[in-house]
Design a protein around this motif. Sequence first.
Motif, mmCIF file in Angstrom:
data_model
loop_
_atom_site.group_PDB
_atom_site.id
_atom_site.type_symbol
_atom_site.label_atom_id
_atom_site.label_comp_id
_atom_site.label_asym_id
_atom_site.label_seq_id
_atom_site.Cartn_x
_atom_site.Cartn_y
_atom_site.Cartn_z
ATOM 1 N N ALA A 1 20.342 0.599 35.967
ATOM 2 C CA ALA A 1 19.690 0.147 34.802
ATOM 3 C C ALA A 1 20.120 1.291 33.387
ATOM 4 N N LYS A 2 19.970 2.437 33.990
ATOM 5 C CA LYS A 2 20.018 3.354 32.785
ATOM 6 C C LYS A 2 21.541 3.354 32.404
ATOM 7 N N SER A 3 22.599 3.089 33.353
ATOM 8 C CA SER A 3 24.087 3.113 32.933
ATOM 9 C C SER A 3 24.316 1.949 32.089
ATOM 10 N N LEU A 4 23.707 1.011 32.400
ATOM 11 C CA LEU A 4 23.960 -0.391 31.587
ATOM 12 C C LEU A 4 23.334 -0.138 30.070
ATOM 13 N N ARG A 5 22.258 0.390 30.139
ATOM 14 C CA ARG A 5 21.513 0.976 28.767
ATOM 15 C C ARG A 5 22.546 1.582 27.933
ATOM 16 N N THR B 1 36.461 0.602 30.675
ATOM 17 C CA THR B 1 37.093 0.836 31.796
ATOM 18 C C THR B 1 36.034 0.532 32.998
ATOM 19 N N GLY B 2 36.180 -0.662 33.597
ATOM 20 C CA GLY B 2 35.263 -1.028 34.804
ATOM 21 C C GLY B 2 36.183 -1.057 35.964
ATOM 22 N N ARG B 3 35.860 -1.969 36.879
ATOM 23 C CA ARG B 3 36.345 -1.823 38.181
ATOM 24 C C ARG B 3 36.966 -2.865 38.455
ATOM 25 N N ALA B 4 38.310 -2.964 39.515
ATOM 26 C CA ALA B 4 38.681 -3.751 39.985
ATOM 27 C C ALA B 4 38.064 -4.292 41.225
ATOM 28 N N MET B 5 37.398 -5.765 41.049
ATOM 29 C CA MET B 5 36.697 -6.061 42.254
ATOM 30 C C MET B 5 36.788 -7.603 42.188
ATOM 31 N N ARG B 6 36.584 -8.315 43.310
ATOM 32 C CA ARG B 6 36.680 -9.749 43.348
ATOM 33 C C ARG B 6 35.668 -10.154 42.508
ATOM 34 N N GLY B 7 34.466 -9.879 42.387
ATOM 35 C CA GLY B 7 33.340 -10.379 41.590
ATOM 36 C C GLY B 7 32.146 -9.831 41.860
ATOM 37 N N PRO B 8 31.025 -10.177 40.723
ATOM 38 C CA PRO B 8 29.894 -9.510 40.702
ATOM 39 C C PRO B 8 29.002 -10.022 41.997
ATOM 40 N N SER B 9 28.929 -11.255 42.354
ATOM 41 C CA SER B 9 28.001 -11.744 43.254
ATOM 42 C C SER B 9 28.334 -11.300 44.655
ATOM 43 N N ALA B 10 29.418 -10.786 45.213
ATOM 44 C CA ALA B 10 29.498 -10.427 46.203
ATOM 45 C C ALA B 10 29.296 -8.835 46.528
ATOM 46 N N LEU C 1 25.278 -0.611 40.771
ATOM 47 C CA LEU C 1 26.262 0.201 39.619
ATOM 48 C C LEU C 1 27.521 -0.556 39.342
ATOM 49 N N MET C 2 27.878 -1.217 40.580
ATOM 50 C CA MET C 2 29.239 -1.953 40.253
ATOM 51 C C MET C 2 28.880 -3.234 39.509
ATOM 52 N N ARG C 3 27.942 -3.724 39.668
ATOM 53 C CA ARG C 3 27.491 -5.134 39.066
ATOM 54 C C ARG C 3 27.483 -4.717 37.613
ATOM 55 N N GLY C 4 27.049 -3.729 37.276
ATOM 56 C CA GLY C 4 26.673 -2.966 35.913
ATOM 57 C C GLY C 4 28.267 -3.115 35.336
#
Length: 296
Positions: A80-84, A104-113, A118-121
Amino acid sequence: MILVTGATGQLGRVVIDHLLEQGHAGQVAALVRDEGKAADLKAKGVDVRVGEYDDVASLDGAMKGAEQVLLISGTEMDAAKSLRQHANVVDAAKRAGVRFIAYTGRAMRGPSATETELMRGHFKTEDLIRESGMTYALFRNALYLESITYFIGKGRSHPGQQATFETDIRLPTDHGKVAYALRIELGEGIANALHQDRGEDRVYTLTAGEAWSFDDVAQALGELSGKPVTYTPTDKATFDAQMRERGVPEAMARVFYGFYCDIRDGQLDEVTPELEGLLGRKPASLKAGLKALFNL
Ligand code: NAP
């Protein structure tokens, strides 16, 4: 003027060096939270500005005159703090009239899985950027190949210390694969993309041209070192016991387990030609990366 945040970090430094090489001298500013770590940047002619993602006033000051911002995701482990923090940077850029923001985010298939908050952030930060109205580039970075030194390193790797590896690798990743890329190549690719900015929204998924499991890591290390190296997938109970044995705090162990579940579940196995396109050459293979990292 492009303002690069996280500029005293490893990725930020690589991006800045490549921007300078491409002729952007005099147009690069760096957001740093510790000016004492930025002497080398100053020596290269970078306009160093002190700021902190939590400190909105410092961000407002740092954004002055910036037309472009590269927000390098922070290191805060509280999701939560990271997103803020990321929202603070996006909002400050918008207030300052910045035209273009990259993240710079992350290469991932998707947020739901994805297993970890932190990754969803990263996806949530991307949404904030899309909603901001600024033109954007979203860099979805593969897991750093360098991370392998933490996953299987014996003494863990610190700058100046030679990384060594376990020959009996046990992780809860099953046979999941990762399209690892070297941080230095990701930084170079990002700088090239910023250099080529055409003023359009872009999403880049920056990965190697192939994905590899820990079976492949063990095989490559065995071939490179001439020693037998094995990989055995483990379950959660074994992993938890390993973490307790190593004295890793429970909260940290939970985060690590989430990362490994993402690998197990195929979240990180997407392969694209985009990093190769930005570099103008093939990104390092697993074997070439391991050879360099472990000095084999
Ligand atoms: P790094 O070397 O740890 O650099 C992170 C940078 O962010 C540092 O310059 C740090 O400042 C700065 N920073 C952190 N929190 C901040 C805050 N609250 N306010 C202002 N600046 C802050 O990490 P990296 O290797 O360059 O990677 C860049 C980012 O990618 C990481 O921060 C992380 O979000 C993400 N990451 C990606 C992977 C991957 O495998 N793709 C792996 C690990 C991390 P200081 O220099 O003052 O510490």
